[in-house]
Design an enzyme around this catalytic site. Structure first.
Site, PDB file in Angstrom:
ATOM      1  N   ASP A 123     -24.536  23.108   5.653  1.00 44.14           N
ATOM      2  CA  ASP A 123     -23.416  22.193   5.457  1.00 44.14           C
ATOM      3  C   ASP A 123     -23.706  20.802   6.013  1.00 44.14           C
ATOM      4  O   ASP A 123     -23.342  19.797   5.402  1.00 44.14           O
ATOM      5  CB  ASP A 123     -22.162  22.726   6.148  1.00 44.14           C
ATOM      6  CG  ASP A 123     -21.783  24.125   5.692  1.00 44.14           C
ATOM      7  OD1 ASP A 123     -22.349  24.600   4.701  1.00 44.14           O
ATOM      8  OD2 ASP A 123     -20.918  24.730   6.349  1.00 44.14           O
ATOM      9  N   ASP A 201     -20.231  17.576   2.285  1.00 45.08           N
ATOM     10  CA  ASP A 201     -21.006  18.656   2.877  1.00 45.08           C
ATOM     11  C   ASP A 201     -22.235  18.875   2.007  1.00 45.08           C
ATOM     12  O   ASP A 201     -22.132  18.882   0.766  1.00 45.08           O
ATOM     13  CB  ASP A 201     -20.206  19.967   2.911  1.00 45.08           C
ATOM     14  CG  ASP A 201     -19.307  20.092   4.129  1.00 45.08           C
ATOM     15  OD1 ASP A 201     -19.060  19.068   4.786  1.00 45.08           O
ATOM     16  OD2 ASP A 201     -18.832  21.214   4.397  1.00 45.08           O
ATOM     17  N   HIS A 250     -18.002  24.061  -1.469  1.00 49.11           N
ATOM     18  CA  HIS A 250     -19.387  24.499  -1.505  1.00 49.11           C
ATOM     19  C   HIS A 250     -19.742  25.154  -2.847  1.00 49.11           C
ATOM     20  O   HIS A 250     -19.073  26.065  -3.319  1.00 49.11           O
ATOM     21  CB  HIS A 250     -19.732  25.415  -0.331  1.00 49.11           C
ATOM     22  CG  HIS A 250     -19.545  24.731   0.983  1.00 49.11           C
ATOM     23  ND1 HIS A 250     -19.571  25.402   2.181  1.00 49.11           N
ATOM     24  CD2 HIS A 250     -19.329  23.412   1.288  1.00 49.11           C
ATOM     25  CE1 HIS A 250     -19.361  24.536   3.173  1.00 49.11           C
ATOM     26  NE2 HIS A 250     -19.222  23.331   2.646  1.00 49.11           N
ATOM     27  N   ASP A 252     -22.386  26.884  -3.642  1.00 49.42           N
ATOM     28  CA  ASP A 252     -23.257  28.063  -3.685  1.00 49.42           C
ATOM     29  C   ASP A 252     -22.545  29.399  -3.859  1.00 49.42           C
ATOM     30  O   ASP A 252     -23.162  30.453  -3.722  1.00 49.42           O
ATOM     31  CB  ASP A 252     -24.195  28.089  -2.465  1.00 49.42           C
ATOM     32  CG  ASP A 252     -23.502  27.816  -1.143  1.00 49.42           C
ATOM     33  OD1 ASP A 252     -22.260  27.878  -1.109  1.00 49.42           O
ATOM     34  OD2 ASP A 252     -24.208  27.540  -0.152  1.00 49.42           O
ATOM     35  N   CYS A 358     -25.726  29.848   3.072  1.00 55.63           N
ATOM     36  CA  CYS A 358     -24.981  29.017   4.024  1.00 55.63           C
ATOM     37  C   CYS A 358     -25.641  28.988   5.400  1.00 55.63           C
ATOM     38  O   CYS A 358     -25.679  27.953   6.062  1.00 55.63           O
ATOM     39  CB  CYS A 358     -23.567  29.556   4.188  1.00 55.63           C
ATOM     40  SG  CYS A 358     -22.569  29.565   2.698  1.00 55.63           S
TER      41      CYS A 358
END
Length: 374
Positions: A123, A201, A250, A252, A358
């Protein structure tokens, strides 16, 4: 040794950078992995609570600054240790940030907050080639998070890497939408942050050589995307994808390139028909419905992540992929697509921010800058 000689010693002119990573799949040689030591419950700022389950958000308000209980950190640490052991068994060098107590109060002219943790280096930093870029994160509780990585960053810099920090955000009230409410699924996506200043991020970006893909989210705005594009210059092209997640944060668990010509997508959050034409010759791998997690009430109440964390995999190379042992459907799908899954337990890391992708930041992958969409 005089100052002139010291300056010469730090010159990177004849040094091969220890940092080298252009995509998500080249053979992995060195990786940062986060740590749980010192993790505390964060403050309940609106930018934080809009992306966590309601019960969890209320707990943040009551217990901000308190260390997470062992009933949560114990299983997560055991899984983290197993993950690191697995990486090292694959001949991958693993490095960690320093242990930090996040109980200290954070205060700037614009806000006060408690800290959080340094479990997810994905991040707070992005690696593009030989450069590590510290990101301007929107969560006040993470304002100084990259300081725990400074020992590593200074070492990489001394050995030839480029090290940049995006403009530190003010995180003043003007950045956040006072009347924000979470949209229902199917409604137009709206965001808790606006365009008052650049924030992003790194986990909202994934890299495919010269092309980088991003989603706007509750922590990444258009100004942040534009800052990164201007900083990287014409050598790279950043593409913003349109997602349908009502609480975007995010990329992902929405869109994950796994190898040249293969991308994994979340069928709830991405419309295949709206993907850019550049993917017309790629295999679009539609993620299977995640296996439900039953019988763990604590995990259900405290997880920061949704069910699609099953997509949060870590590529070791173009074939081998570390994935969650629990998600049998994903493992079978990956095998059917020609990959070699390496199952690993990691469910209990979810309350601290995510899963394998992550929890890591790939520092060095063996390969160079390629254009996969020529």
């Amino acid at each position: 040794m005089n100052k002139i000689q010291q300056t010469t010693d730090f010159s990177a002119s004849q040094t091969v950078s220890p940092v080298n990573s252009y995509n998500e799949w080249d053979p992995l040689e060195e990786v940062m992995v986060g740590r749980l030591d010192g993790a505390v419950i964060p403050s309940n700022h609106p930018v934080v609570t809009c992306n966590v389950p309601g019960v969890t958000g209320r707990l943040f308000g009551l217990f901000a600054g308190i260390k997470y209980p062992h009933i949560m950190t114990g299983p997560a640490q055991e899984e983290l240790d197993g993950f690191v052991e697995l990486l090292e068994s694959l001949a991958i060098k693993v490095v960690h940030p320093d242990a930090v107590s996040y109980r200290q109060k954070i205060q700037t002219p614009q806000f006060r907050s408690r800290g959080f943790c340094n479990t997810c280096p994905r991040d707070s930093m992005i690696v593009v080639g030989d450069e590590i870029i510290e990101t301007p994160m929107a969560w006040p509780c993470r304002y100084f998070e990259t300081h725990s990585y400074r020992r590593l960053l200074k070492d990489y810099f001394r050995r030839g890497a480029r090290w940049t920090s995006a403009p530190k955000p003010e995180l003043a009230d003007e950045l956040f939408e006072r009347d924000y409410t979470i949209p229902a699924y199917g409604e137009e996506v709206r965001y808790v942050i606006n365009e008052w200043e650049p924030v992003f991020d790194a986990a909202d970006f994934v890299r495919c050589g010269k092309d980088i893909f991003v989603i706007k989210s509750n922590v990444t705005n258009e100004m942040g995307i534009q800052w990164l594009q201007r900083h990287l210059g014409s050598a790279y092209r950043i593409h913003t994808l349109r997602g349908k997640c009502p609480q975007p944060m995010h990329i992902d668990t929405t869109f994950m390139p796994l190898a040249p010509g293969k991308v994994l997508i979340n069928p709830e959050y991405i419309d295949v028909d709206e993907l850019p034409d550049m993917f017309s010759n790629w295999d679009i791998l539609v993620a299977p419905e995640p296996d439900p997690i039953v019988g763990d009430r604590m995990l259900e109440l405290t997880s920061m992540c949704g069910k699609w964390l099953s997509m949060n995999v870590m590529m070791i190379d173009e074939k081998r992929v570390i994935c969650e042992k629990h998600h049998v459907g994903m493992i079978k799908a990956l095998e059917g697509w020609g990959f070699e899954p390496i199952p690993c337990s990691f469910l209990h890391y979810a309350p601290f921010g995510g899963a394998f992708h992550c929890a890591t930041l790939d520092i060095r992958r063996r390969g160079g800058l390629e254009d996969y969409f020529r």
